[in-house]
Scaffold this active site. Structure first.
Site, PDB file in Angstrom:
ATOM      1  N   ILE A   1      84.670  34.424  28.178  1.00 12.84           N
ATOM      2  CA  ILE A   1      84.526  32.958  29.063  1.00 12.84           C
ATOM      3  C   ILE A   1      83.352  32.221  28.399  1.00 12.84           C
ATOM      4  O   ILE A   1      82.511  32.841  27.780  1.00 12.84           O
ATOM      5  CB  ILE A   1      84.551  33.337  30.327  1.00 12.84           C
ATOM      6  CG1 ILE A   1      83.023  34.225  30.840  1.00 12.84           C
ATOM      7  CG2 ILE A   1      85.740  34.109  31.060  1.00 12.84           C
ATOM      8  CD1 ILE A   1      83.050  34.729  32.303  1.00 12.84           C
ATOM      9  N   ASP A   2      83.555  30.920  28.664  1.00  9.41           N
ATOM     10  CA  ASP A   2      82.564  29.944  27.834  1.00  9.41           C
ATOM     11  C   ASP A   2      81.080  30.360  28.426  1.00  9.41           C
ATOM     12  O   ASP A   2      80.922  30.929  29.626  1.00  9.41           O
ATOM     13  CB  ASP A   2      82.818  28.577  28.381  1.00  9.41           C
ATOM     14  CG  ASP A   2      84.109  28.170  27.835  1.00  9.41           C
ATOM     15  OD1 ASP A   2      84.630  28.770  26.731  1.00  9.41           O
ATOM     16  OD2 ASP A   2      84.892  27.157  28.437  1.00  9.41           O
ATOM     17  N   LYS A   3      80.059  29.860  27.594  1.00  5.52           N
ATOM     18  CA  LYS A   3      78.895  30.513  27.872  1.00  5.52           C
ATOM     19  C   LYS A   3      78.333  29.735  29.207  1.00  5.52           C
ATOM     20  O   LYS A   3      77.735  30.191  30.100  1.00  5.52           O
ATOM     21  CB  LYS A   3      77.911  29.440  26.906  1.00  5.52           C
ATOM     22  CG  LYS A   3      76.430  29.314  27.211  1.00  5.52           C
ATOM     23  CD  LYS A   3      75.642  28.397  26.249  1.00  5.52           C
ATOM     24  CE  LYS A   3      74.296  28.185  26.713  1.00  5.52           C
ATOM     25  NZ  LYS A   3      73.500  27.240  25.995  1.00  5.52           N
TER      26      LYS A   3
ATOM     27  N   ARG B   1      89.384  23.702  30.917  1.00  7.04           N
ATOM     28  CA  ARG B   1      88.873  22.583  30.761  1.00  7.04           C
ATOM     29  C   ARG B   1      89.573  21.432  30.046  1.00  7.04           C
ATOM     30  O   ARG B   1      89.550  20.261  30.534  1.00  7.04           O
ATOM     31  CB  ARG B   1      87.355  22.802  29.868  1.00  7.04           C
ATOM     32  CG  ARG B   1      86.473  23.754  30.781  1.00  7.04           C
ATOM     33  CD  ARG B   1      85.433  24.509  29.749  1.00  7.04           C
ATOM     34  NE  ARG B   1      84.653  23.262  29.131  1.00  7.04           N
ATOM     35  CZ  ARG B   1      83.763  23.614  28.099  1.00  7.04           C
ATOM     36  NH1 ARG B   1      83.616  24.707  27.747  1.00  7.04           N
ATOM     37  NH2 ARG B   1      82.913  22.588  27.646  1.00  7.04           N
TER      38      ARG B   1
END
Length: 297
Positions: free
Chosen positions: A131-133, A231
């Site tokens: 998962i993204d930062k 996103r």
């Protein structure tokens, strides 16, 4: 290298990529760093090369990535001999990469766990998915290669379950729906993804939970796992995730330190027992206090 007649008239970046193993993107990076000389002089990428021009450049050695164990606190939601489920905090990178060599989830995992799968190499031990930062929440970790293959197969076959919580811009009119739009790399910005013809299939289900006028709280379920999928899809339909630094308006919902996107639920079949495991985790404090403020306004 010496420019031959057939390359004369090409832009400098194109001439380099056509006559070496350097990609055009790498050539542009070298040119921007003034690391490319034409006949001993620095030139711009748009320079049109001439026959017999001498183009010289040095390719820097690749950065050696760190993957040392670090004593970083981890919120371990579940752990056994085969798998672990981690509640990743917002702001933590999942695995080492250029620019993020320390402080990652992998650095922490190597300290807290003695065994991790090796399928994704030394830089990504145990990492089945990311998962993204700036996304918080749940992700699964494999502690041996057999478990890794089993969990990865569930992701590929869309039999594992992942549900996210997000605050998005605008008043999403439909109470629920499906976004089916292919995703690939943005041709104009390599850091971004985009909905493009010929991209990889991507499917996101959404359901409205609360409306706040200028913002909406939604639940999102993934059937596919493309980079930045939620996103990109939400921005594509005109409702980007609040706080998203790449795809949304900047500083539109304060305070924020990244997008308001949280991996709330994770479910999968255990690789050894074949029992169905499901986990839920509340969003971080900033997410919750922002929701409370939106409810009051």
């Amino acid at each position: 290298m010496k420019i031959k007649a057939q390359s004369a008239g090409l832009r400098l970046d194109k001439a380099i990529s056509d006559n070496s193993e350097v990609s055009r993107t790498q050539a542009n990076d070298l040119i921007k760093a003034d690391a490319v000389l034409v006949n001993g002089q620095v030139k711009k990428a748009k320079y049109k090369v001439l026959e017999n021009d001498i183009v010289s450049f040095d390719i820097p050695e690749p950065e050696v990535l760190s993957y040392e164990a670090e004593n970083i606190p981890l919120d371990i939601v579940y752990e056994d001999d085969d798998v672990a489920v981690i509640n990743k905090p917002q702001g933590m990178v999942v695995h080492p990469s250029a620019g993020h060599q320390t402080g990652t989830l992998v650095n922490a995992l190597m300290y807290h766990m003695t065994n991790l799968s090796s399928i994704n190499g030394v830089i990504r031990p145990g990492i089945v998915h990311r998962i993204d930062k700036d996304t918080s929440g749940l992700l699964m970790v494999a502690k041996n290669d057999q478990a890794h293959e089993f969990l990865a197969a569930q992701l590929k076959d869309h039999t594992s379950k992942r549900r996210y919580l997000a605050i998005i811009h605008g008043n999403l009119l439909n109470d629920r729906g499906v976004i089916e739009a292919p995703i690939g790399r943005n041709a104009k910005d390599r850091k971004k993804q985009a909905v493009i013809a010929g991209g990889k299939p991507a499917l996101t289900h959404f359901e409205v939970l609360e409306r706040f006028g200028d913002f909406t709280l939604v639940s999102l379920t993934l059937e596919t796992g493309r980079t930045h999928q939620i996103r990109v899809h939400m921005a594509y339909i005109g409702h980007p995730v609040a706080g998203d630094p790449l795809y949304g308006p900047k500083n539109a919902l304060k305070p924020n330190n990244g997008q308001f996107l949280h991996a709330q639920m994770l479910g999968f079949e255990h690789p050894r027992t074949h029992q169905w495991l499901a986990f839920e985790q509340d969003p971080p404090k900033l997410f919750q206090t922002t929701l409370e403020k939106l409810r009051e306004d």
